[in-house]
Design a protein around this motif. Sequence first.
Motif, PDB file in Angstrom:
ATOM      1  N   ASP A   1      46.801 -10.858   3.858  1.00  0.00           N
ATOM      2  CA  ASP A   1      46.130 -10.884   2.552  1.00  0.00           C
ATOM      3  C   ASP A   1      46.049 -12.314   2.032  1.00  0.00           C
ATOM      4  O   ASP A   1      45.016 -12.757   1.544  1.00  0.00           O
ATOM      5  CB  ASP A   1      46.886 -10.027   1.519  1.00  0.00           C
ATOM      6  CG  ASP A   1      46.736  -8.529   1.781  1.00  0.00           C
ATOM      7  OD1 ASP A   1      45.745  -8.143   2.444  1.00  0.00           O
ATOM      8  OD2 ASP A   1      47.612  -7.759   1.341  1.00  0.00           O
ATOM      9  N   ARG A   8      43.659 -14.432   4.095  1.00  0.00           N
ATOM     10  CA  ARG A   8      42.260 -14.111   3.753  1.00  0.00           C
ATOM     11  C   ARG A   8      41.893 -14.717   2.399  1.00  0.00           C
ATOM     12  O   ARG A   8      40.829 -15.269   2.228  1.00  0.00           O
ATOM     13  CB  ARG A   8      42.080 -12.596   3.732  1.00  0.00           C
ATOM     14  CG  ARG A   8      40.658 -12.139   3.643  1.00  0.00           C
ATOM     15  CD  ARG A   8      40.481 -10.681   4.000  1.00  0.00           C
ATOM     16  NE  ARG A   8      41.345  -9.809   3.231  1.00  0.00           N
ATOM     17  CZ  ARG A   8      42.361  -9.116   3.729  1.00  0.00           C
ATOM     18  NH1 ARG A   8      42.625  -9.185   5.015  1.00  0.00           N
ATOM     19  NH2 ARG A   8      43.085  -8.350   2.955  1.00  0.00           N
ATOM     20  N   ARG A   9      42.840 -14.602   1.458  1.00  0.00           N
ATOM     21  CA  ARG A   9      42.584 -15.127   0.105  1.00  0.00           C
ATOM     22  C   ARG A   9      42.368 -16.638   0.159  1.00  0.00           C
ATOM     23  O   ARG A   9      41.517 -17.173  -0.527  1.00  0.00           O
ATOM     24  CB  ARG A   9      43.808 -14.789  -0.761  1.00  0.00           C
ATOM     25  CG  ARG A   9      43.653 -15.059  -2.210  1.00  0.00           C
ATOM     26  CD  ARG A   9      44.571 -14.161  -3.020  1.00  0.00           C
ATOM     27  NE  ARG A   9      45.983 -14.515  -2.911  1.00  0.00           N
ATOM     28  CZ  ARG A   9      46.948 -13.652  -2.573  1.00  0.00           C
ATOM     29  NH1 ARG A   9      46.657 -12.399  -2.289  1.00  0.00           N
ATOM     30  NH2 ARG A   9      48.208 -14.034  -2.531  1.00  0.00           N
ATOM     31  N   LEU A  24      37.065 -13.809 -10.134  1.00  0.00           N
ATOM     32  CA  LEU A  24      37.911 -12.689  -9.707  1.00  0.00           C
ATOM     33  C   LEU A  24      38.934 -13.069  -8.626  1.00  0.00           C
ATOM     34  O   LEU A  24      40.131 -12.749  -8.764  1.00  0.00           O
ATOM     35  CB  LEU A  24      37.036 -11.516  -9.252  1.00  0.00           C
ATOM     36  CG  LEU A  24      37.734 -10.174  -9.087  1.00  0.00           C
ATOM     37  CD1 LEU A  24      38.379  -9.730 -10.399  1.00  0.00           C
ATOM     38  CD2 LEU A  24      36.748  -9.115  -8.603  1.00  0.00           C
ATOM     39  N   ARG A  62      42.068 -14.579  -9.923  1.00  0.00           N
ATOM     40  CA  ARG A  62      42.990 -13.717 -10.681  1.00  0.00           C
ATOM     41  C   ARG A  62      44.080 -13.108  -9.813  1.00  0.00           C
ATOM     42  O   ARG A  62      45.081 -12.630 -10.337  1.00  0.00           O
ATOM     43  CB  ARG A  62      42.221 -12.557 -11.336  1.00  0.00           C
ATOM     44  CG  ARG A  62      41.049 -12.967 -12.162  1.00  0.00           C
ATOM     45  CD  ARG A  62      41.471 -13.722 -13.384  1.00  0.00           C
ATOM     46  NE  ARG A  62      40.411 -13.742 -14.378  1.00  0.00           N
ATOM     47  CZ  ARG A  62      40.513 -14.330 -15.541  1.00  0.00           C
ATOM     48  NH1 ARG A  62      41.610 -14.976 -15.858  1.00  0.00           N
ATOM     49  NH2 ARG A  62      39.522 -14.288 -16.394  1.00  0.00           N
ATOM     50  N   PHE A  63      43.844 -13.093  -8.507  1.00  0.00           N
ATOM     51  CA  PHE A  63      44.830 -12.432  -7.635  1.00  0.00           C
ATOM     52  C   PHE A  63      46.177 -13.155  -7.634  1.00  0.00           C
ATOM     53  O   PHE A  63      47.196 -12.553  -7.345  1.00  0.00           O
ATOM     54  CB  PHE A  63      44.304 -12.329  -6.198  1.00  0.00           C
ATOM     55  CG  PHE A  63      43.021 -11.555  -6.087  1.00  0.00           C
ATOM     56  CD1 PHE A  63      42.695 -10.562  -7.007  1.00  0.00           C
ATOM     57  CD2 PHE A  63      42.121 -11.820  -5.060  1.00  0.00           C
ATOM     58  CE1 PHE A  63      41.506  -9.855  -6.908  1.00  0.00           C
ATOM     59  CE2 PHE A  63      40.930 -11.109  -4.956  1.00  0.00           C
ATOM     60  CZ  PHE A  63      40.622 -10.129  -5.885  1.00  0.00           C
ATOM     61  N   ASP A  64      46.162 -14.449  -7.920  1.00  0.00           N
ATOM     62  CA  ASP A  64      47.446 -15.145  -7.941  1.00  0.00           C
ATOM     63  C   ASP A  64      47.626 -16.057  -9.146  1.00  0.00           C
ATOM     64  O   ASP A  64      48.531 -16.878  -9.173  1.00  0.00           O
ATOM     65  CB  ASP A  64      47.687 -15.922  -6.634  1.00  0.00           C
ATOM     66  CG  ASP A  64      46.497 -16.754  -6.236  1.00  0.00           C
ATOM     67  OD1 ASP A  64      45.584 -16.900  -7.070  1.00  0.00           O
ATOM     68  OD2 ASP A  64      46.489 -17.268  -5.112  1.00  0.00           O
ATOM     69  N   HIS A  65      46.764 -15.917 -10.148  1.00  0.00           N
ATOM     70  CA  HIS A  65      46.958 -16.685 -11.381  1.00  0.00           C
ATOM     71  C   HIS A  65      46.873 -15.734 -12.559  1.00  0.00           C
ATOM     72  O   HIS A  65      45.975 -14.883 -12.596  1.00  0.00           O
ATOM     73  CB  HIS A  65      45.854 -17.733 -11.568  1.00  0.00           C
ATOM     74  CG  HIS A  65      45.971 -18.893 -10.653  1.00  0.00           C
ATOM     75  ND1 HIS A  65      45.487 -18.884  -9.364  1.00  0.00           N
ATOM     76  CD2 HIS A  65      46.526 -20.114 -10.846  1.00  0.00           C
ATOM     77  CE1 HIS A  65      45.730 -20.052  -8.807  1.00  0.00           C
ATOM     78  NE2 HIS A  65      46.366 -20.810  -9.681  1.00  0.00           N
ATOM     79  N   TRP A  66      47.775 -15.856 -13.539  1.00  0.00           N
ATOM     80  CA  TRP A  66      47.642 -15.055 -14.769  1.00  0.00           C
ATOM     81  C   TRP A  66      46.562 -15.677 -15.649  1.00  0.00           C
ATOM     82  O   TRP A  66      45.587 -15.044 -15.991  1.00  0.00           O
ATOM     83  CB  TRP A  66      48.983 -14.996 -15.521  1.00  0.00           C
ATOM     84  CG  TRP A  66      48.810 -14.252 -16.810  1.00  0.00           C
ATOM     85  CD1 TRP A  66      48.639 -14.785 -18.042  1.00  0.00           C
ATOM     86  CD2 TRP A  66      48.713 -12.837 -16.976  1.00  0.00           C
ATOM     87  NE1 TRP A  66      48.449 -13.799 -18.968  1.00  0.00           N
ATOM     88  CE2 TRP A  66      48.487 -12.593 -18.341  1.00  0.00           C
ATOM     89  CE3 TRP A  66      48.793 -11.749 -16.101  1.00  0.00           C
ATOM     90  CZ2 TRP A  66      48.347 -11.314 -18.865  1.00  0.00           C
ATOM     91  CZ3 TRP A  66      48.662 -10.463 -16.623  1.00  0.00           C
ATOM     92  CH2 TRP A  66      48.441 -10.265 -17.997  1.00  0.00           C
ATOM     93  N   GLY A  67      46.746 -16.925 -15.977  1.00  0.00           N
ATOM     94  CA  GLY A  67      45.727 -17.612 -16.771  1.00  0.00           C
ATOM     95  C   GLY A  67      44.698 -18.239 -15.847  1.00  0.00           C
ATOM     96  O   GLY A  67      44.854 -18.238 -14.622  1.00  0.00           O
TER      97      GLY A  67
END
Lengths: 241, 410
Positions: free
Chosen positions: A94, A97-98, A122, A125-130
Amino acid sequence: MPASAAPDLAASRAPSLAVADLVVQRREGPGPARLILDHVSLAVAPGTVVGIAGPSGAGKTTLLHVIAGLLRPDGGSVHWDGGELGALSEAARDRWRRDNVGLVFQDFQLLPELSVIENILLPIRFDHWGTPRAKRDGAALLAARVGLDQRTARAGSLSRGEQQRLAIARALMRRPRLILADEPTASLDAENGARIGDLLIECARENEASLLLVSHDEALLARAAQRYRLADGKLLGERTR
Amino acid sequence: MNPWPVVTADLRALRWVAWLAPLLIALAVAVGIAISAQEAALRQSTARAADDFDLLVGAPGSHSQLVLTTIYLQPDALPLIDGVLLNALASDPRVRAAAPVAYGDSVRGYPVVGTTEAFAARWGRLAPSEGRLFNSEGEAVVGADVRLSLGEEITPSHGVPVRHGQAGSESADEAQHRHEGVRYRIVGRLPRLGTPWDSAILVPIETVWETHGLGNGHARDDAALGPPFDAPKVPGVPAIVVKPRAVADAYALRAQYRQGGTVAFFPAEVLVDLYRTLGDVRDVLVVATILNDVLVFAATAMLLLALAGLRRRRYALLRALGASPAYILLSVWLGAALVLVAGCLLGLAFGGIAAWLAGRLVEQKTGLVLAAGVGWTEVFGVLGLIAVGSLVALLPAVASFRQPVDPSLR
């Protein structure tokens, strides 16, 4: 955007992709398994544009999915920058791929309820909150780059051409080193198809990314440095420009 | 990771269902909240209304009816007890105070209650908020909710039902049954008690007796109001309120006046029976409400599960773009939990509003002020439902995050 042949960026620092002896079988019902990919091998030098043609059901999408790590092959291997994908855990795949892959789908696969900018952001967003300012600015630049001025418009309200451009912008957001595009011009007219092709190749060149194009579009395929045909699961006849 | 964009997209995709599902949950939860809050308020309010009625003495008959008529002023024709008992009780060393309570007349829908000045002031606990207490025959002091002015003169009507919540004007029935020639002048107003007595017109018991041609209970016409009632024949009364000196005295008096043609009991005895019944009814309703909640939760969970199934392509896309299974799990769980939690919180608000409205209705009908509101019991109940809702929300989440990506994308 002029239609031009894509230069080979083999001299760049981008990693290489090597697919060796891939076998994928699909079992549907009680009968024998159907061979989807039959010992497919492919080597893609860094920054190369590769075109793969073939009839529907030939295994083109399956090949892209295996390369992207979305499907485990029944045999063979995919190497990226010398490391084998199959040896990675699901979580590691994952992350790989990201960090490395930008996917463009034939039917765009956007989130129609989100705005243009939110769709592009999008993958961040998978690894950042802000959302870091630089990323937000980058998304705005990408939207402008693909000719989308209505950044706050919902993706569902865009035309098909605009949606495909948005899908490309999203795929490029994390500056992937491998872009996998599945029939990116299939649902577009010739003029829009040419524009999308220009965009993909140009963006791949700017990012020094390898680009794998799976398409029926001869005009698009003609611009690839390496061209193949996938039929009955076999990858045939490399034609290098 | 930040799942909010996906949660937002999912909720937007639900369209009207995103509003309807929490609304349905809210209605189901609100019913339980309203029942619980209302029942608690009814207990508190009825107990408070009975505060000054330590021991009731009346003629043999239904204890409940005596309580309803005397404390909650729900009019009914009660048999009378001998007025001599008033003197016996007043002189009993075990009795701190005793007062007759007589009813049957009304003015513009307000019940007229004959009693003593001491009980009108609730044994000295109350002072009039306006004017003064009655101190001669023909005077009246009104409850806080009686819409009559000080100084106004009124004529009572006989045997006409009182109209809690709709009083204020004379009905045709009242006009036909007036005690002609009898007049009360309003001299004071009592502070609000939050009981049906707020709508009562309190007059001297002597005037009530005289109005009905029974004399004034005293040997002389110009005797001071209140006990002792030294007439050769003291008129009867429907009930006597007794304030014993001590707990032991209360039990002794209760035992003594349970014989000899009277009944004596603590109103709390009747209320405990009432609360037991109320509690049983509440328990049945609460079980029905919980079943209702379970059904609504299950239906919503099934809906969200079905939606998660329909959205498997979306979640597969997120995986293809690099989202981890945990991201999918969190996104789907948050979306489903938001719907369920919003429903629960909305239900808490709706339940509070419903309890308040029902309290107003009860107040209009009975004069009992129900301070029905959402308390900790209801809040903890809803927190429990939220916990259950959060677990239920895991169903669609778990169903989504393990979907195989390749087949879902095709």
